[in-house]
Design an enzyme around this catalytic site. Structure first.
Site, PDB file in Angstrom:
ATOM      1  N   HIS A  47      40.221  50.656 -27.762  1.00 22.74           N
ATOM      2  CA  HIS A  47      40.989  51.613 -27.232  1.00 22.74           C
ATOM      3  C   HIS A  47      40.916  52.749 -28.385  1.00 22.74           C
ATOM      4  O   HIS A  47      41.199  53.941 -27.885  1.00 22.74           O
ATOM      5  CB  HIS A  47      42.620  51.191 -27.544  1.00 22.74           C
ATOM      6  CG  HIS A  47      43.702  52.036 -27.221  1.00 22.74           C
ATOM      7  ND1 HIS A  47      44.285  52.832 -28.363  1.00 22.74           N
ATOM      8  CD2 HIS A  47      44.212  52.423 -26.187  1.00 22.74           C
ATOM      9  CE1 HIS A  47      44.995  53.723 -27.987  1.00 22.74           C
ATOM     10  NE2 HIS A  47      45.041  53.463 -26.621  1.00 22.74           N
ATOM     11  N   GLU A  92      44.190  46.186 -17.581  1.00 17.37           N
ATOM     12  CA  GLU A  92      43.913  47.527 -18.063  1.00 17.37           C
ATOM     13  C   GLU A  92      43.194  47.393 -19.204  1.00 17.37           C
ATOM     14  O   GLU A  92      43.449  46.586 -20.169  1.00 17.37           O
ATOM     15  CB  GLU A  92      45.294  48.310 -18.390  1.00 17.37           C
ATOM     16  CG  GLU A  92      45.084  49.924 -18.477  1.00 17.37           C
ATOM     17  CD  GLU A  92      44.870  50.128 -19.924  1.00 17.37           C
ATOM     18  OE1 GLU A  92      44.378  50.964 -20.386  1.00 17.37           O
ATOM     19  OE2 GLU A  92      44.920  49.049 -20.887  1.00 17.37           O
ATOM     20  N   HIS A 151      47.808  44.930 -19.782  1.00 18.52           N
ATOM     21  CA  HIS A 151      47.616  45.870 -20.641  1.00 18.52           C
ATOM     22  C   HIS A 151      46.590  45.589 -21.757  1.00 18.52           C
ATOM     23  O   HIS A 151      47.182  44.985 -22.546  1.00 18.52           O
ATOM     24  CB  HIS A 151      48.702  46.707 -21.299  1.00 18.52           C
ATOM     25  CG  HIS A 151      48.581  47.914 -22.367  1.00 18.52           C
ATOM     26  ND1 HIS A 151      49.208  48.008 -23.136  1.00 18.52           N
ATOM     27  CD2 HIS A 151      47.742  49.123 -21.790  1.00 18.52           C
ATOM     28  CE1 HIS A 151      48.818  49.279 -23.833  1.00 18.52           C
ATOM     29  NE2 HIS A 151      48.083  49.781 -22.953  1.00 18.52           N
ATOM     30  N   ARG A 152      45.525  45.907 -21.970  1.00 14.70           N
ATOM     31  CA  ARG A 152      44.442  45.399 -22.704  1.00 14.70           C
ATOM     32  C   ARG A 152      44.081  44.070 -22.819  1.00 14.70           C
ATOM     33  O   ARG A 152      43.662  43.362 -23.828  1.00 14.70           O
ATOM     34  CB  ARG A 152      44.715  46.156 -24.147  1.00 14.70           C
ATOM     35  CG  ARG A 152      45.007  47.477 -24.257  1.00 14.70           C
ATOM     36  CD  ARG A 152      45.200  47.972 -25.593  1.00 14.70           C
ATOM     37  NE  ARG A 152      45.946  49.266 -25.530  1.00 14.70           N
ATOM     38  CZ  ARG A 152      46.542  49.812 -26.646  1.00 14.70           C
ATOM     39  NH1 ARG A 152      46.643  49.294 -27.754  1.00 14.70           N
ATOM     40  NH2 ARG A 152      47.194  51.085 -26.396  1.00 14.70           N
ATOM     41  N   ASP A 206      52.480  44.573 -21.478  1.00 14.53           N
ATOM     42  CA  ASP A 206      51.668  43.872 -22.746  1.00 14.53           C
ATOM     43  C   ASP A 206      52.201  42.567 -22.367  1.00 14.53           C
ATOM     44  O   ASP A 206      51.484  41.532 -22.889  1.00 14.53           O
ATOM     45  CB  ASP A 206      52.446  44.083 -24.054  1.00 14.53           C
ATOM     46  CG  ASP A 206      51.853  45.613 -24.442  1.00 14.53           C
ATOM     47  OD1 ASP A 206      50.768  45.976 -24.267  1.00 14.53           O
ATOM     48  OD2 ASP A 206      52.731  46.401 -24.826  1.00 14.53           O
ATOM     49  N   LYS A 210      38.402  56.626 -22.290  1.00 12.71           N
ATOM     50  CA  LYS A 210      38.953  57.493 -23.525  1.00 12.71           C
ATOM     51  C   LYS A 210      38.255  58.843 -23.441  1.00 12.71           C
ATOM     52  O   LYS A 210      37.115  59.144 -23.237  1.00 12.71           O
ATOM     53  CB  LYS A 210      38.614  56.744 -24.784  1.00 12.71           C
ATOM     54  CG  LYS A 210      39.239  55.278 -24.627  1.00 12.71           C
ATOM     55  CD  LYS A 210      40.550  55.094 -24.223  1.00 12.71           C
ATOM     56  CE  LYS A 210      41.616  55.508 -25.206  1.00 12.71           C
ATOM     57  NZ  LYS A 210      43.100  55.471 -24.889  1.00 12.71           N
ATOM     58  N   GLU A 244      40.353  52.700 -18.185  1.00 14.58           N
ATOM     59  CA  GLU A 244      40.703  53.891 -18.774  1.00 14.58           C
ATOM     60  C   GLU A 244      39.589  54.641 -19.484  1.00 14.58           C
ATOM     61  O   GLU A 244      39.190  53.846 -20.588  1.00 14.58           O
ATOM     62  CB  GLU A 244      42.105  53.884 -19.495  1.00 14.58           C
ATOM     63  CG  GLU A 244      42.273  55.305 -19.982  1.00 14.58           C
ATOM     64  CD  GLU A 244      43.508  55.359 -21.196  1.00 14.58           C
ATOM     65  OE1 GLU A 244      43.681  56.130 -22.108  1.00 14.58           O
ATOM     66  OE2 GLU A 244      44.401  54.155 -21.175  1.00 14.58           O
ATOM     67  N   ASP A 276      40.027  49.895 -21.932  1.00 12.41           N
ATOM     68  CA  ASP A 276      39.719  51.242 -22.429  1.00 12.41           C
ATOM     69  C   ASP A 276      38.285  51.280 -22.736  1.00 12.41           C
ATOM     70  O   ASP A 276      37.856  50.180 -23.472  1.00 12.41           O
ATOM     71  CB  ASP A 276      40.378  51.485 -23.469  1.00 12.41           C
ATOM     72  CG  ASP A 276      41.836  51.273 -23.453  1.00 12.41           C
ATOM     73  OD1 ASP A 276      42.698  52.261 -22.747  1.00 12.41           O
ATOM     74  OD2 ASP A 276      42.384  50.106 -23.846  1.00 12.41           O
TER      75      ASP A 276
END
Length: 244
Positions: free
Chosen positions: A52, A37, A10-11, A236, A114, A112, A39
């Site tokens: 993000h 993942e 995640h990120r 995370d 935004k 993702e 953004d």
């Protein structure tokens, strides 16, 4: 849909490096992981950046929004020193840079988009720019996700070959989810972990969709979700989660 269990960093590996930076993505590769993942949103000049938030305050040395900025402004933005002095000078990456990195390393990504806050024209510019950049991928897999299902539907109309995932907050996961996913053209549902049950996961799978759950930082919970039939989890601490 037969999908191997996926663990999405995640990120990036955001506990080891500042989130959504190339440093965080390099950590993923260094740990032998193969999915991230991240953004994306867009600058005023059409450059797709990885960030993000819709403001710079939380993860950079600048404040305010970026819809009026250009690629030239990225040089003066430090996206690493807030995390640790080790990462001072780390930049906000562009999607172009990430695609190059994916092609070099074989890293796969959930992108993702935004939900752009500047209106339909800028949103459509973002969609087209993302499709153009992802068209440069040579080998790595990609999933595009968004909480804005109208945006995903427009994306699908322009690039039906790119797999999509409909993101859901638990409070917004109404009983019409199947209709929404089918209308959008999605292959995946990305529900929040909070309140998710075995029955719900099974109903998603029985309807033919992959199920990628966010954000799961407990190895035991990740194991439980995989045993229920989830196809992936966003976490995370991807380096601590077993993929079986």
């Amino acid at each position: 849909m037969d999908i191997p269990n996926r663990v999405f960093a995640h990120r990036g590996l955001n506990t080891l490096a500042p989130e959504n930076t190339m440093a965080a993505f390099r950590k993923v590769v260094e740990h032998g992981l193969n999915w991230i993942e991240t953004d994306v949103d867009i600058l005023g000049d059409g450059t797709v950046i990885i960030c993000h938030d819709t403001t710079l305050d939380r993860t950079t040395n600048k404040s305010g929004g970026y819809y009026g900025l250009t690629a030239a402004d990225l040089e003066s933005i430090d996206a690493g020193s807030w995390f640790s002095s080790e990462f001072t000078g780390e930049k906000l990456p562009t999607l172009h840079q990430l695609v190059d990195f994916m092609n070099e390393t074989g890293l796969n990504a959930n992108i993702e988009i935004k939900s752009n806050e500047a209106g339909a024209a800028m949103t459509r510019q973002l969609i087209k720019a993302v499709i153009k950049e992802l068209g440069r991928l040579n080998g790595p897999e990609v999933i595009v996700s968004c909480f804005n299902h109208v945006l995903l539907s427009e994306f699908h109309a322009l690039a039906p070959e790119i797999p999509l995932g409909c993101l859901y907050e638990t409070c917004a996961l109404y009983d019409d989810w199947r209709s929404v996913l089918e209308l959008v053209g999605a292959s995946y549902i990305h529900p929040g972990d909070n309140g998710l049950t075995r029955e719900k996961v099974q109903s998603f799978r029985d309807a033919g969709f992959g199920v990628n759950v966010w954000t799961v930082n407990s190895p035991a919970r990740a194991n439980e979700l995989f045993n229920w039939g989830a196809t992936g989890i966003f976490t995370d601490v991807a380096h601590l989660i077993s993929r079986h």
